[in-house]
Design an enzyme around this catalytic site. Structure first.
Site, PDB file in Angstrom:
ATOM      1  N   ARG A 115       2.484   9.631  -5.639  1.00  0.00           N
ATOM      2  CA  ARG A 115       1.979  10.875  -6.385  1.00  0.00           C
ATOM      3  C   ARG A 115       1.974  10.589  -7.944  1.00  0.00           C
ATOM      4  O   ARG A 115       2.560   9.742  -8.364  1.00  0.00           O
ATOM      5  CB  ARG A 115       2.650  12.027  -5.650  1.00  0.00           C
ATOM      6  CG  ARG A 115       2.044  12.207  -4.155  1.00  0.00           C
ATOM      7  CD  ARG A 115       0.651  12.164  -4.177  1.00  0.00           C
ATOM      8  NE  ARG A 115       0.476  12.272  -2.285  1.00  0.00           N
ATOM      9  CZ  ARG A 115      -0.546  11.542  -1.644  1.00  0.00           C
ATOM     10  NH1 ARG A 115      -1.012  10.833  -1.950  1.00  0.00           N
ATOM     11  NH2 ARG A 115      -0.240  11.902  -0.258  1.00  0.00           N
ATOM     12  N   HIS A 117     -10.750   1.093   1.387  1.00  0.00           N
ATOM     13  CA  HIS A 117     -10.327   2.440   2.669  1.00  0.00           C
ATOM     14  C   HIS A 117     -11.512   2.462   3.894  1.00  0.00           C
ATOM     15  O   HIS A 117     -12.810   2.319   3.436  1.00  0.00           O
ATOM     16  CB  HIS A 117     -10.395   3.157   1.984  1.00  0.00           C
ATOM     17  CG  HIS A 117      -9.911   4.070   2.733  1.00  0.00           C
ATOM     18  ND1 HIS A 117      -8.639   5.102   3.345  1.00  0.00           N
ATOM     19  CD2 HIS A 117     -10.217   5.191   4.362  1.00  0.00           C
ATOM     20  CE1 HIS A 117      -8.994   6.387   4.337  1.00  0.00           C
ATOM     21  NE2 HIS A 117     -10.372   5.846   5.038  1.00  0.00           N
ATOM     22  N   LYS A 137      -8.987  -0.161  -6.292  1.00  0.00           N
ATOM     23  CA  LYS A 137      -9.143   0.122  -4.892  1.00  0.00           C
ATOM     24  C   LYS A 137     -10.831   0.877  -4.378  1.00  0.00           C
ATOM     25  O   LYS A 137     -11.422   1.692  -5.294  1.00  0.00           O
ATOM     26  CB  LYS A 137      -8.006   1.618  -4.522  1.00  0.00           C
ATOM     27  CG  LYS A 137      -8.013   1.899  -3.050  1.00  0.00           C
ATOM     28  CD  LYS A 137      -7.847   1.382  -2.080  1.00  0.00           C
ATOM     29  CE  LYS A 137      -8.151   2.199  -0.636  1.00  0.00           C
ATOM     30  NZ  LYS A 137      -6.876   2.971  -0.189  1.00  0.00           N
ATOM     31  N   HIS A 150       1.303  -1.275   0.079  1.00  0.00           N
ATOM     32  CA  HIS A 150      -0.356  -0.087   0.210  1.00  0.00           C
ATOM     33  C   HIS A 150       0.790   1.415   0.495  1.00  0.00           C
ATOM     34  O   HIS A 150       1.667   1.254   1.381  1.00  0.00           O
ATOM     35  CB  HIS A 150      -0.773   0.098   0.881  1.00  0.00           C
ATOM     36  CG  HIS A 150      -1.737   0.715   1.208  1.00  0.00           C
ATOM     37  ND1 HIS A 150      -3.570   0.978   0.869  1.00  0.00           N
ATOM     38  CD2 HIS A 150      -1.749   2.409   0.815  1.00  0.00           C
ATOM     39  CE1 HIS A 150      -3.907   2.176   1.525  1.00  0.00           C
ATOM     40  NE2 HIS A 150      -3.274   3.745   0.614  1.00  0.00           N
TER      41      HIS A 150
HETATM   42  N1  LIG Z   1      -2.802   7.872   4.413  1.00  0.00           N
HETATM   43  C1  LIG Z   1      -3.215   9.563   4.396  1.00  0.00           C
HETATM   44  O1  LIG Z   1      -3.431   9.774   5.494  1.00  0.00           O
HETATM   45  N2  LIG Z   1      -3.556   9.551   3.236  1.00  0.00           N
HETATM   46  C2  LIG Z   1      -2.731   8.904   2.649  1.00  0.00           C
HETATM   47  C3  LIG Z   1      -4.629   8.413   1.531  1.00  0.00           C
HETATM   48  C4  LIG Z   1      -5.154   7.320   2.716  1.00  0.00           C
HETATM   49  O2  LIG Z   1      -4.867   6.668   2.281  1.00  0.00           O
HETATM   50  O3  LIG Z   1      -5.898   7.547   3.350  1.00  0.00           O
HETATM   51  C5  LIG Z   1      -3.747   9.769   1.167  1.00  0.00           C
HETATM   52  O4  LIG Z   1      -3.141  10.032  -0.222  1.00  0.00           O
HETATM   53  O5  LIG Z   1      -2.785  11.521   1.243  1.00  0.00           O
END
Ligand SMILES: NC(=O)N[C@@H](CC(=O)O)C(=O)O
Length: 346
Positions: free
Chosen positions: A17, A136, A99, A13
């Site tokens: 970006r 999620h 996802k 996981h």
């Molecule tokens: N984990 C997080 O707090 N942020 C993740 C998104 C996610 O997996 O919830 C993100 O993309 O910034």
């Protein structure tokens, strides 16, 4: 013990970006991990096989020279994902999961699912083709307290989903509660979970006592100590249902240290060291390899990595910040602090 050698781990996981950020964050993971499941919550989200294929190319181009790091791509499920997109995804051989973000749950989840019934055909295709659904697991209803959102999700969404699609492979992502650990333990073999290093090491006091520490703010949010203990017990249990998923989620320093800071902890630069610290605290370093390197590929039906990494007991200090995209900086979790385990690099 002064050194441990493990089959090279994978990260099940990971957020990388896009654009300039890739060059800043891909090398940190590529140094440690053989493969990573790449989250599709870009702006706009990665909803088609075509988009995932070109995103994969951009990730490959950001690898350091000579790296064999392999990004395992995912699609972002929406209310409108057609079943034939799932078929295209599987046929590509490059997409390893889909996802599910409940709409509004977290960073870039505005296009997420509003009602799972609307995705029934896509989910049925996934169950038929053996493509895992990564979840999620938080409800987004305004009246549900942020600390209860995971536990409520199990009752309202997860259980009905598995009743309707009992053969669906499901990974309950980044679990944060005793409730989720217990649910996954008691579920059939097609249900597994990832656990982050930060949820194994920290509880909500670390984030909130003595000042608010924005770099500890992530979703699902850190919970109370009894939940951390339950997660550590699950991770070190030797059960193949629990495996490594960092949820390393880079955000620029200015977006974290803000009046409305983004959710996400950037853990990639010391991910395996963080996990080693947690496992050692539990007296279970001998269980690290199963969790980090074996159970993930076994669940996904992929071969385990054939090379190894070595961690040495050597103090080092994480930098206060690192370069990020567009001239910005990024602050890793535990920035400026000393760690006791270090990945051995040539
Ligand atoms: N984990 C997080 O707090 N942020 C993740 C998104 C996610 O997996 O919830 C993100 O993309 O910034």
């Amino acid at each position: 013990m002064t050194a441990i050698t493990l089959t090279r781990p994978d990260d099940w996981h990971l957020h990388l970006r896009d654009g300039e950020a890739l060059k800043a964050v891909v090398p940190a993971t590529a140094l440690q991990m053989g493969r990573a499941i790449i989250m599709p919550n870009l702006k706009p989200p990665v909803t088609t096989t075509e988009q995932a294929t070109s995103y994969r190319e951009r990730i490959l181009a950001a690898r350091p020279e000579g790296s064999a790091f392999e990004p395992l791509m995912t699609l972002y499920l929406t209310d409108d994902t057609p079943a034939d997109e799932i078929e295209r995804a599987v046929a590509s051989g490059l997409i390893h999961a889909v996802k599910l973000y409940p709409a509004g749950a977290t960073t870039n989840s505005a296009s997420g699912v509003t009602d799972l019934d609307r995705c029934d055909a896509a989910i049925a295709a996934m169950a038929r083709l053996g493509l895992p659904l990564l979840v999620h697991g938080e409800v987004t209803d305004a009246e549900i307290d942020i600390f209860d959102r995971e536990a409520v999700f199990i009752e309202r969404i997860m259980k009905p989903l598995l009743e309707r699609h009992p053969d669906l492979k499901v990974v309950f992502e980044h679990i944060t509660t005793a409730d989720a650990a217990e649910f996954v333990t008691g579920a059939p073999a097609n249900v597994a979970a990832t656990i982050t290093a930060h949820h194994l090491l920290f509880n909500r006091n670390h984030m909130l006592v003595g000042g608010i520490r924005p770099h500890y703010y992530c979703l699902p949010i850190l919970k109370r100590e009894r939940h951390r203990e339950a997660l550590l017990a699950a991770a070190t249990s030797g059960s193949g249902k629990f495996f490594l998923g960092t949820d390393s989620a880079p955000h620029a320093q200015s977006d974290k240290e803000s009046a409305c800071g983004c959710a996400g902890a950037y853990t990639a630069p010391a991910a395996i060291e963080f996990y080693a610290t947690a496992f050692e605290q539990a007296g279970a370093l001998d269980r690290l390899e199963g969790f980090a390197s074996h159970f993930g590929p076994d669940f996904y039906g992929l071969p385990r990595n054939s090379d190894t990494i070595t961690l040495v007991r050597e103090e080092w200090t994480l930098p206060a910040s690192l370069p990020y995209a567009d001239g910005q900086r990024i602050v890793p979790l535990k920035a400026g602090e000393t760690l006791e385990w270090k990945l051995h690099t040539e």
